[in-house]
Design a protein around this motif. Structure first.
Motif, PDB file in Angstrom:
ATOM      1  N   PHE A  78      50.027  45.916  41.029  1.00 27.36           N
ATOM      2  CA  PHE A  78      49.255  44.676  40.870  1.00 27.36           C
ATOM      3  C   PHE A  78      49.525  43.648  41.984  1.00 27.36           C
ATOM      4  O   PHE A  78      48.577  43.195  42.631  1.00 27.36           O
ATOM      5  CB  PHE A  78      49.522  44.085  39.482  1.00 27.36           C
ATOM      6  CG  PHE A  78      48.420  43.216  38.980  1.00 27.36           C
ATOM      7  CD1 PHE A  78      47.242  43.767  38.501  1.00 27.36           C
ATOM      8  CD2 PHE A  78      48.558  41.846  38.977  1.00 27.36           C
ATOM      9  CE1 PHE A  78      46.215  42.968  38.031  1.00 27.36           C
ATOM     10  CE2 PHE A  78      47.544  41.034  38.507  1.00 27.36           C
ATOM     11  CZ  PHE A  78      46.376  41.596  38.035  1.00 27.36           C
TER      12      PHE A  78
ATOM     13  N   MET B 281      40.390  44.852  39.036  1.00 31.37           N
ATOM     14  CA  MET B 281      41.142  43.819  38.324  1.00 31.37           C
ATOM     15  C   MET B 281      40.782  43.776  36.841  1.00 31.37           C
ATOM     16  O   MET B 281      41.661  43.641  35.991  1.00 31.37           O
ATOM     17  CB  MET B 281      40.903  42.441  38.962  1.00 31.37           C
ATOM     18  CG  MET B 281      41.595  42.265  40.296  1.00 31.37           C
ATOM     19  SD  MET B 281      43.381  42.373  40.152  1.00 31.37           S
ATOM     20  CE  MET B 281      43.709  43.864  41.048  1.00 31.37           C
TER      21      MET B 281
ATOM     22  N   ILE C  21      46.823  42.405  44.953  1.00 32.86           N
ATOM     23  CA  ILE C  21      46.486  40.994  45.160  1.00 32.86           C
ATOM     24  C   ILE C  21      46.751  40.604  46.614  1.00 32.86           C
ATOM     25  O   ILE C  21      45.919  39.949  47.252  1.00 32.86           O
ATOM     26  CB  ILE C  21      47.289  40.079  44.195  1.00 32.86           C
ATOM     27  CG1 ILE C  21      46.954  40.390  42.732  1.00 32.86           C
ATOM     28  CG2 ILE C  21      47.079  38.608  44.514  1.00 32.86           C
ATOM     29  CD1 ILE C  21      45.532  40.093  42.334  1.00 32.86           C
TER      30      ILE C  21
END
Length: 129
Positions: A18, A41, A22
């Motif tokens: 994650f 996402m 990002i």
């Protein structure tokens, strides 16, 4: 032991990438289309909800109510089936990788996430009415 190991493998697969994703989005290193990023996402957040149900199953702790988890499972199945036809991420992946790689990665994904689906189903069944 199987359930605990499955939980931690799935948690690692969902949580560890994650921050990297990002960062790649922000830095521009990920050149996938915006719709693919959004789908990734949304899927990750949706799967994290299921991971919470898996955790509740392991800890025998009631989180929310049985109908929620049944609805989550139904929605998971619907989304999974629809994504075989309409997923921007799968279409983008098919352009980048061979058909064989694409098929193998989809099969591995199903195999890896199946314990969570079964655990959430058992969890919903065990909840008090």
């Amino acid at each position: 032991m199987f359930w605990t190991l499955s939980f931690w493998i799935i948690a690692a697969l969902l949580i560890l990438p994650f921050p990297v994703k990002i960062y790649e989005y922000i830095s521009g290193r990920d050149n996938s289309p915006l719709i693919v990023k959004i789908e990734e996402m949304v899927n990750a957040l949706f799967m994290l909800v299921g991971l919470c149900g898996f955790y509740g199953f392991l800890q025998q702790t009631p989180l929310l109510f049985a109908e929620f988890w049944y609805a989550w499972l139904a929605l998971y199945v619907i989304i999974s089936l629809l994504s075989l036809r309409y997923s921007p991420k799968l279409k983008y992946s098919a352009k980048l990788n061979s058909r064989r790689f694409h098929t193998i990665s989809m099969a591995l994904g199903i195999l890896l996430y199946t314990p969570m689906l079964i655990a959430v189903f058992y969890y919903a069944q065990q909840m008090p009415n």
